[in-house]
Design a protein around this motif. Structure first.
Motif, PDB file in Angstrom:
ATOM      1  N   HIS A   1      -6.211   7.839  -4.877  1.00  0.00           N
ATOM      2  CA  HIS A   1      -7.585   7.601  -5.105  1.00  0.00           C
ATOM      3  C   HIS A   1      -7.875   9.205  -5.686  1.00  0.00           C
ATOM      4  CE1 HIS A   1      -8.174   9.742  -1.171  1.00  0.00           C
ATOM      5  NE2 HIS A   1      -7.388   8.594  -0.622  1.00  0.00           N
TER       6      HIS A   1
ATOM      7  N   PHE B   1      -5.152  -1.227   2.845  1.00  0.00           N
ATOM      8  CA  PHE B   1      -6.095  -0.176   3.289  1.00  0.00           C
ATOM      9  C   PHE B   1      -5.421   1.019   2.685  1.00  0.00           C
ATOM     10  CE2 PHE B   1      -7.330  -3.527   5.938  1.00  0.00           C
ATOM     11  CZ  PHE B   1      -8.874  -3.582   5.723  1.00  0.00           C
TER      12      PHE B   1
ATOM     13  N   TYR C   1      -6.288   0.103  -5.276  1.00  0.00           N
ATOM     14  CA  TYR C   1      -6.167  -0.642  -3.783  1.00  0.00           C
ATOM     15  C   TYR C   1      -4.826  -1.139  -3.878  1.00  0.00           C
ATOM     16  CZ  TYR C   1     -11.215   0.040  -3.207  1.00  0.00           C
ATOM     17  OH  TYR C   1     -12.571   0.692  -3.092  1.00  0.00           O
TER      18      TYR C   1
ATOM     19  N   ARG D   1      -5.015   3.628  -0.295  1.00  0.00           N
ATOM     20  CA  ARG D   1      -5.159   3.839  -1.656  1.00  0.00           C
ATOM     21  C   ARG D   1      -4.491   4.920  -2.303  1.00  0.00           C
ATOM     22  NH1 ARG D   1      -7.139  -0.488   0.172  1.00  0.00           N
ATOM     23  NH2 ARG D   1      -9.192  -0.769   0.859  1.00  0.00           N
TER      24      ARG D   1
ATOM     25  N   ASP E   1      -4.679  -6.792   1.272  1.00  0.00           N
ATOM     26  CA  ASP E   1      -5.171  -5.426   1.333  1.00  0.00           C
ATOM     27  C   ASP E   1      -4.574  -4.671   2.507  1.00  0.00           C
ATOM     28  OD1 ASP E   1      -6.507  -3.048   0.926  1.00  0.00           O
ATOM     29  OD2 ASP E   1      -8.436  -3.893   0.865  1.00  0.00           O
TER      30      ASP E   1
ATOM     31  N   TRP F   1     -16.562   3.769   0.721  1.00  0.00           N
ATOM     32  CA  TRP F   1     -15.473   4.078   1.611  1.00  0.00           C
ATOM     33  C   TRP F   1     -16.207   3.965   3.031  1.00  0.00           C
ATOM     34  CZ3 TRP F   1     -15.788   8.226   5.182  1.00  0.00           C
ATOM     35  CH2 TRP F   1     -14.639   8.313   5.936  1.00  0.00           C
TER      36      TRP F   1
ATOM     37  N   CYS G   1      -3.286   7.806   2.604  1.00  0.00           N
ATOM     38  CA  CYS G   1      -3.427   7.461   1.143  1.00  0.00           C
ATOM     39  C   CYS G   1      -2.857   8.590   0.354  1.00  0.00           C
ATOM     40  CB  CYS G   1      -4.921   7.338   0.933  1.00  0.00           C
ATOM     41  SG  CYS G   1      -5.730   5.865   1.634  1.00  0.00           S
TER      42      CYS G   1
END
Length: 195
Positions: A149, A145, A135, A147, A143, A100, A165
């Motif tokens: 997660h 950025f 992602y 996520r 991408d 990360w 995120c």
């Protein structure tokens, strides 16, 4: 259109509430996952292609669509305030115990906390992305950025505290990670309430 639940959701929720709570080891404390935060399978009123991810930030819910209008529902944390970004994405990469690096915007917002990680942090139990990460990509940026997660702070689930995120407890992102295919469509619905 947001997923609309049917009566089966409430039946499944009642059954899940009787389940034993999961005790998760957290870095700073022992935290007990409330039974209502456990994943459950429910019916959606509308049909969706199997294998999609739908996130409703107002209810802190992520739905992974299955066959026959069924979906697995996970309780998630989402981005705080205007850091949450609604839109349509695809899963462009999947990583186990990902490294990360905070974005430049994160460092600018809170340099005292994030500048020390400007060169990145290796994957592991204390990493903010947790055990797994999906992602999110879009056609314009690649991408984004953003996520989906895990987290080493499971007590933050069902709240709007992240930098944008979507987060799940590690045990749940591991389950979702195994089901989601690269290229899967992801819809992050707009917030309709302040959080």
């Amino acid at each position: 259109m947001r997923p609309i639940l049917t009566r089966r959701h409430f039946i499944a929720s009642a059954a899940i509430a009787l389940a034993a709570p999961t005790v998760l080891r957290a870095a700073q404390e022992d935290w007990v996952l409330p039974p209502e935060y456990e994943p459950l399978t429910l019916s959606l009123q509308d049909a969706y292609v199997p294998g999609m991810i739908l996130v409703d930030p107002d209810s802190f819910s992520l739905y992974f669509t299955l066959e026959s209008n069924l979906a697995m529902r996970f309780v998630v944390g989402v981005g705080r305030g205007n850091l949450y970004e609604a839109g349509q994405f695809t899963v462009g990469a999947k990583k186990e115990w990902p490294s990360w690096t905070p974005t430049q915007d994160m460092i600018a917002r809170n340099p005292d906390h994030y500048a020390q990680y400007a060169d990145g942090m290796p994957g592991g139990p204390g990493n903010p992305l947790g055990a797994r990460a999906l992602y999110l990509f879009d056609e314009a940026r690649g991408d984004t950025f953003l996520r989906i997660h895990g987290t080493p702070e499971p007590w933050t689930i069902a709240s709007a505290v992240s930098n944008g995120c979507v987060r799940l407890v590690n045990e749940h992102i591991e389950m979702l990670y195994d089901m989601v295919q690269l290229g899967a469509p992801v819809v992050l619905y707009p917030k309709t309430t302040e959080s």
